[in-house]
Design a protein around this motif. Structure first.
Motif, PDB file in Angstrom:
ATOM      1  N   THR A   1       0.832  -1.211   0.000  1.00  0.00           N
ATOM      2  CA  THR A   1       0.000   0.000   0.000  1.00  0.00           C
ATOM      3  C   THR A   1       0.864   1.258   0.000  1.00  0.00           C
ATOM      4  O   THR A   1       0.563   2.229  -0.706  1.00  0.00           O
ATOM      5  CB  THR A   1      -0.921  -0.007   1.229  1.00  0.00           C
ATOM      6  N   ASP A   2       1.935   1.257   0.783  1.00  0.00           N
ATOM      7  CA  ASP A   2       2.822   2.421   0.833  1.00  0.00           C
ATOM      8  C   ASP A   2       3.506   2.645  -0.509  1.00  0.00           C
ATOM      9  O   ASP A   2       3.668   3.787  -0.952  1.00  0.00           O
ATOM     10  CB  ASP A   2       3.874   2.234   1.926  1.00  0.00           C
TER      11      ASP A   2
ATOM     12  N   ARG B   1       1.781   6.756  -6.878  1.00  0.00           N
ATOM     13  CA  ARG B   1       0.706   7.653  -7.294  1.00  0.00           C
ATOM     14  C   ARG B   1       1.093   9.126  -7.099  1.00  0.00           C
ATOM     15  O   ARG B   1       0.759   9.975  -7.923  1.00  0.00           O
ATOM     16  CB  ARG B   1      -0.561   7.340  -6.496  1.00  0.00           C
ATOM     17  N   ASP B   2       1.812   9.409  -6.014  1.00  0.00           N
ATOM     18  CA  ASP B   2       2.099  10.805  -5.666  1.00  0.00           C
ATOM     19  C   ASP B   2       3.403  11.336  -6.258  1.00  0.00           C
ATOM     20  O   ASP B   2       3.486  12.524  -6.585  1.00  0.00           O
ATOM     21  CB  ASP B   2       2.145  10.961  -4.144  1.00  0.00           C
TER      22      ASP B   2
ATOM     23  N   LYS C   1       1.046   4.209  -2.920  1.00  0.00           N
ATOM     24  CA  LYS C   1       0.845   5.625  -2.623  1.00  0.00           C
ATOM     25  C   LYS C   1       2.038   6.456  -3.112  1.00  0.00           C
ATOM     26  O   LYS C   1       1.866   7.553  -3.666  1.00  0.00           O
ATOM     27  CB  LYS C   1       0.653   5.811  -1.120  1.00  0.00           C
TER      28      LYS C   1
END
Length: 385
Positions: free
Chosen positions: A147-148, A154-155, A151
């Motif tokens: 999950t990290d 994505r960022d 993220k």
């Protein structure tokens, strides 16, 4: 700050075949481009493109893929020339250097293939990618990651990605430009003494012993030697299955140590002082049985992990000169080679203080770190006449 995020691709059978053939085809053409570059004296990228671009297009590569092949070859020669100038391949008459200069650079069939945003697109919500291959562009290739990591992708994903195949599994290595946290003004420094017997010893009392890791390495070395002597198909299969296991274990251990040190510094509002150990393998002379231990010492990897974790957390970090830190008394400053009685014992011949040798060195590193930080912050404005 640039970091990389690795995601695992989960292609279907047809997709896997296309992905598998792409690096092999592209790297075979890269070897041909390398031969052309070597024959023509390694011209600039624009000049090399004139001699190779049409042929690459005729072989079925897209425009961007052809450009990437040419750029990859030119970058490889740039790296080679940099290493030659720095003397990393030995003296001009050494066998290793002559061999490197006398033939074109070759690329392994499974070498990584770079992709830019024109050849690769990400669908983060669906966790799929659309990627160019020699069999055409394939879509909806699933990928998995934490999950990290998702993220972060994505960022902060920015720049090229590399496609690699490792033991039949495909990975994408994505570059992410993560902003650094603003560094705070430290309330002192934590000195970190790096070593082999004790991987890391800090001035705050934390000590990461290297005994377990040393035993693990010896066990892996003995097991590899045992399997290599057999020379059977099953032994080779076992060796392949165990490949890079030691590397992964050491990397995970260094991540844990680095995270512990940076977390402690962040909690106590301290900076981190590290030793500048570049070139230590060329300077140190050891007996043959000790060379394996020295050259398997991943101090640079641990220092790199501490550096990037400190930048992400906003923890100030400085490098200090490690000279005589193990011979200097942290209490009175007396320097004597005899102060270091053995690997773990320090007895000062000036004031008589008895301490753990690595702990004493870490206090010296912390003091030097504070001095380096102060020197960097002092005013350079000339005094008023």
């Amino acid at each position: 700050m640039k970091i990389v995020v690795q995601v695992k691709l989960m292609p279907e059978t047809e997709q896997a075949a296309a992905l598998r053939s792409t690096p092999r085809t592209v790297n075979d053409l890269a070897c041909w481009v390398s031969q052309v570059a070597f024959a023509r004296g390694v011209p600039r990228e624009y000049e090399l493109r004139k001699h190779t671009y049409v042929h690459l297009k005729a072989e079925g590569l897209g425009a961007q893929a052809a450009q990437h092949v040419i750029k990859k070859v030119r970058d490889a020669y740039t790296t080679l020339h940099t290493n030659l100038r720095a003397g990393h391949l030995g003296k001009p008459t050494s066998r290793r250097r002559v061999k490197a200069e006398s033939k074109p650079i070759a690329f392994r069939p499974e070498a990584a293939q770079p992709y830019d945003d024109r050849c690769l697109s990400w669908q983060y919500d669906a966790q799929t990618v659309s990627i160019w291959t020699t069999a055409g562009r394939i879509k909806n290739v699933r990928f998995v990651c934490s999950t990290d990591a998702l993220k972060t992708l994505r960022d902060y994903r920015k720049g090229e990605c590399d496609l690699i195949e490792r033991d039949g599994v495909f990975y994408l290595i994505a570059t992410c430009d993560v902003p650094e946290a603003e560094a705070f003004e430290p309330d002192g420094f934590i000195g970190v003494d790096l070593g082999i017997v004790n991987i890391a010893t800090t001035s705050t009392g934390y000590q990461a012993a290297g005994r377990g890791l040393g035993r693990y390495r010896k066990r892996q070395l003995a097991l590899r030697a045992k399997l290599q002597k057999k020379r059977t198909k099953s032994a080779k299969r076992r060796l392949k299955a165990r490949s890079r296991r030691e590397t992964r274990h050491v990397k995970n251990t260094n991540h844990i140590i680095a995270k512990t040190i940076v977390t402690e510094a962040e909690r106590t509002a301290h900076g981190i002082a590290l030793e500048e150990l570049k070139g230590i393998r060329r300077r140190v002379r050891l007996r043959k049985p000790q060379r394996v231990t020295l050259h398997s010492w991943a101090f640079a990897q641990l220092a790199g992990f501490i550096v990037y974790k400190a930048k992400r957390a906003g923890v100030p970090l400085v490098y200090v000169d490690p000279a005589y830190t193990s011979q200097t008394c942290a209490e009175c400053g007396h320097v004597d080679k005899r102060n270091r009685v053995n690997q773990g014992l320090f007895i000062c011949r000036g004031c008589g203080v008895v301490a753990h040798a690595d702990r004493n060195a870490s206090h010296n590193i912390a003091a030097r770190g504070a001095a380096v930080w102060t020197a960097g912050r002092e005013s350079r404005v000339p005094a008023t006449p």
